[in-house]
Scaffold this motif. Structure first.
Motif, mmCIF file in Angstrom:
data_model
loop_
_atom_site.group_PDB
_atom_site.id
_atom_site.type_symbol
_atom_site.label_atom_id
_atom_site.label_comp_id
_atom_site.label_asym_id
_atom_site.label_seq_id
_atom_site.Cartn_x
_atom_site.Cartn_y
_atom_site.Cartn_z
ATOM 1 N N VAL A 140 0.846 -1.205 0.000
ATOM 2 C CA VAL A 140 0.000 0.000 0.000
ATOM 3 C C VAL A 140 0.880 1.253 0.000
ATOM 4 O O VAL A 140 0.673 2.164 -0.804
ATOM 5 N N ILE A 141 1.867 1.293 0.876
ATOM 6 C CA ILE A 141 2.734 2.472 0.940
ATOM 7 C C ILE A 141 3.610 2.573 -0.301
ATOM 8 O O ILE A 141 3.849 3.667 -0.808
ATOM 9 N N ILE A 142 4.068 1.462 -0.820
ATOM 10 C CA ILE A 142 4.888 1.481 -2.043
ATOM 11 C C ILE A 142 4.059 2.016 -3.210
ATOM 12 O O ILE A 142 4.525 2.869 -3.969
ATOM 13 N N ASN A 143 2.840 1.543 -3.334
ATOM 14 C CA ASN A 143 1.958 2.055 -4.392
ATOM 15 C C ASN A 143 1.688 3.545 -4.224
ATOM 16 O O ASN A 143 1.625 4.291 -5.199
ATOM 17 N N TYR A 144 1.559 3.981 -2.979
ATOM 18 C CA TYR A 144 1.329 5.400 -2.713
ATOM 19 C C TYR A 144 2.539 6.230 -3.150
ATOM 20 O O TYR A 144 2.396 7.256 -3.817
ATOM 21 N N ILE A 145 3.726 5.787 -2.783
ATOM 22 C CA ILE A 145 4.943 6.518 -3.175
ATOM 23 C C ILE A 145 5.058 6.528 -4.692
ATOM 24 O O ILE A 145 5.353 7.563 -5.304
#
Length: 151
Positions: A140-145
């Protein structure tokens, strides 16, 4: 999961001479393991894909062998000689330069600062990934970045 070596301590130190020799070999093994990941980025020509791959890098590396990378981080954080000798920047310089060029190609206002910023974010992400129980939560955080850099 912890594994035990089926060799004596004497045999280990006969091969590595001392603790420093053993730790140096572990750190060198890390550089060897990361190199294929780095090569895929270096060989990429699309600047946007370069950025997206760099963002995925900590996740892909840690996913491959989380305990090994946790050991790498612990060795560097507990020993100033290894921190200096195996400073991340030394083997990531080609990635840093490739990322900087990708930001320049995409006409970012300050490619150098953007590169430094993303490396700082990814350094924090790497430390967080080491601590996560379930690495799937990190997507989730990787996709956000990554969404910050997609056209």
């Amino acid at each position: 999961m912890q594994k035990k070596a089926v060799v004596s301590e004497g045999l280990i130190f006969r091969h590595f001479t001392n603790k420093e020799g053993l730790l140096t070999e572990i750190m060198n093994e890390g550089i060897g393991k990361i190199q294929p990941f780095l090569d895929t980025i270096i060989n990429e020509n699309d600047p946007e894909i370069v950025i997206l791959k760099v963002i995925e890098l900590p996740y892909k590396i840690i996913l491959s062998e989380k305990e090994f990378w946790k050991l790498q981080i612990n060795i560097k954080s507990q020993n100033s000689k290894f921190k200096k000798d195996f400073d991340t920047n030394k083997y990531l310089i080609p990635i840093y330069l490739k990322l900087n060029q990708a930001f320049a190609d995409l006409k970012f206002q300050n490619p150098e600062l953007e590169t430094q910023y993303l490396f700082t974010v990814l350094n924090g992400l790497t430390l967080s990934l080491i601590e996560l129980e379930n690495l799937n939560d990190a997507t989730v955080i990787i996709n956000y970045i990554q969404s910050k850099y997609k056209k």
